[in-house]
Write a protein that holds these residues in place. Structure first.
Motif, mmCIF file in Angstrom:
data_model
loop_
_atom_site.group_PDB
_atom_site.id
_atom_site.type_symbol
_atom_site.label_atom_id
_atom_site.label_comp_id
_atom_site.label_asym_id
_atom_site.label_seq_id
_atom_site.Cartn_x
_atom_site.Cartn_y
_atom_site.Cartn_z
ATOM 1 N N THR A 230 0.835 -1.210 0.000
ATOM 2 C CA THR A 230 0.000 0.000 0.000
ATOM 3 C C THR A 230 0.865 1.255 0.000
ATOM 4 O O THR A 230 1.827 1.363 0.761
ATOM 5 C CB THR A 230 -0.907 0.037 1.244
ATOM 6 O OG1 THR A 230 -1.705 -1.138 1.281
ATOM 7 C CG2 THR A 230 -1.800 1.269 1.229
ATOM 8 N N THR A 231 0.524 2.182 -0.879
ATOM 9 C CA THR A 231 1.235 3.448 -0.939
ATOM 10 C C THR A 231 0.611 4.431 0.044
ATOM 11 O O THR A 231 -0.598 4.638 0.047
ATOM 12 C CB THR A 231 1.198 4.050 -2.354
ATOM 13 O OG1 THR A 231 1.817 3.132 -3.266
ATOM 14 C CG2 THR A 231 1.935 5.377 -2.413
ATOM 15 N N LEU A 232 1.434 5.016 0.885
ATOM 16 C CA LEU A 232 0.991 6.012 1.850
ATOM 17 C C LEU A 232 1.521 7.379 1.457
ATOM 18 O O LEU A 232 2.618 7.503 0.917
ATOM 19 C CB LEU A 232 1.495 5.663 3.254
ATOM 20 C CG LEU A 232 1.038 4.335 3.843
ATOM 21 C CD1 LEU A 232 1.677 4.127 5.211
ATOM 22 C CD2 LEU A 232 -0.489 4.277 3.958
ATOM 23 N N TYR A 233 0.725 8.400 1.748
ATOM 24 C CA TYR A 233 1.105 9.764 1.414
ATOM 25 C C TYR A 233 1.181 10.584 2.712
ATOM 26 O O TYR A 233 0.182 11.134 3.174
ATOM 27 C CB TYR A 233 0.087 10.380 0.452
ATOM 28 C CG TYR A 233 0.002 9.640 -0.862
ATOM 29 C CD1 TYR A 233 0.817 9.988 -1.946
ATOM 30 C CD2 TYR A 233 -0.870 8.555 -1.012
ATOM 31 C CE1 TYR A 233 0.765 9.297 -3.141
ATOM 32 C CE2 TYR A 233 -0.929 7.850 -2.202
ATOM 33 C CZ TYR A 233 -0.112 8.227 -3.263
ATOM 34 O OH TYR A 233 -0.168 7.532 -4.451
ATOM 35 N N PRO A 234 2.343 10.656 3.311
ATOM 36 C CA PRO A 234 2.486 11.363 4.593
ATOM 37 C C PRO A 234 2.123 12.842 4.480
ATOM 38 O O PRO A 234 2.397 13.491 3.469
ATOM 39 C CB PRO A 234 3.972 11.192 4.930
ATOM 40 C CG PRO A 234 4.400 9.995 4.149
ATOM 41 C CD PRO A 234 3.613 10.041 2.880
ATOM 42 N N LYS A 235 1.515 13.354 5.535
ATOM 43 C CA LYS A 235 1.180 14.773 5.620
ATOM 44 C C LYS A 235 1.915 15.390 6.803
ATOM 45 O O LYS A 235 2.110 14.738 7.831
ATOM 46 C CB LYS A 235 -0.328 14.966 5.835
ATOM 47 C CG LYS A 235 -1.207 14.447 4.713
ATOM 48 C CD LYS A 235 -2.671 14.659 5.086
ATOM 49 C CE LYS A 235 -3.603 14.128 4.015
ATOM 50 N NZ LYS A 235 -5.037 14.328 4.407
#
Length: 245
Positions: A230-235
């Motif tokens: 799964t690709t995660l997009y950190p904020k």
């Protein structure tokens, strides 16, 4: 979490209620870590002596007396805290990291030491913050002199910390994703080292199960990362703080 080493889970599977409406604490094994004053006598001064007789008597007019009453000091105002500030640093006698972000009168925080993690939320007022987390976790600090100085209580243990103000890329990061009905969430603290490079610690979960936390790029911590398949997009904190209010 970080590479500080695995230990027993203190409270497995704790998640932020209603999309981070409640702060959480979770202890898990760790996967990865890189490390004017007014004069009150003025109004009472006597005026120079005069008579109704216009003839000059030759008498010397006495000088007005000065009041011996001390000036009344202006009331002091309570210290105001920063409108926007980020802090991060090590926890004393623990080795873990804590990150705190203040936005107006609200504050959030995250602690992770490689064995335990905890999310907090609370208020900021008059140069102080008070934070609460799940399971009795709590923290408090005074803000001033370019740092947050306070205490931290997690899992029945208490520590102190001093966290200087930091600039991006140092600070607090978070990512979430929904995969096959399960929510993946991950949190990180990134702290730039004076000698170069970054110290990094964090934790990741799929549902209630702890998974290996992916490593962030220290210079570009919001770049996508992969947790399993799964690709995660950190904020950064400004991207998710509203979720915690």
């Amino acid at each position: 979490m970080s590479r500080l080493g695995p230990v027993l889970t203190l409270a497995a599977g704790a998640v932020l209620a209603a999309g981070l409406g409640v702060a959480s604490i979770t202890a898990t094994p760790v996967a990865n870590r890189t490390p004017a004053a007014s004069d009150t006598g003025a109004s009472g001064e006597p005026t120079a002596g005069k008579t109704d007789d216009t003839t000059d008597t030759g008498a010397e007019t006495p000088a007005p007396e000065k009041s011996t009453e001390p000036a009344t000091p202006s009331p002091s105002r309570p210290a105001k805290g920063p409108v926007k500030a980020d802090y991060a640093g090590r926890v004393d006698r623990n080795g873990g990291l804590i990150a705190i972000s203040v936005r107006g009168d609200k504050a959030i925080g995250y602690f992770c030491d490689g064995r335990t993690e905890a999310w907090f939320k609370g208020d900021a007022a008059e140069g102080k913050i008070g934070l609460e987390g799940f399971g009795g976790a709590a923290a408090g600090a005074g803000l001033g002199g370019g740092k947050a100085t306070g205490w931290l209580k997690v899992g029945g243990k208490r520590w102190t910390f001093t966290a200087p103000t930091v600039r991006k890329p140092s600070g607090l990061y978070r990512a979430t994703a929904q995969v096959r009905g399960a929510k993946i969430r991950a949190g990180w603290i990134v702290l730039k080292r004076p000698q170069g490079g970054f110290t990094q610690v964090g934790a990741a979960f799929e549902g209630d199960e702890q998974i290996d936390v992916p490593q962030l790029d220290g210079d570009r911590p919001t770049d996508p990362v992969t947790a399993g398949d799964t690709t995660l997009y950190p904020k950064d904190v400004d991207g998710f703080i509203e979720e915690m209010r």
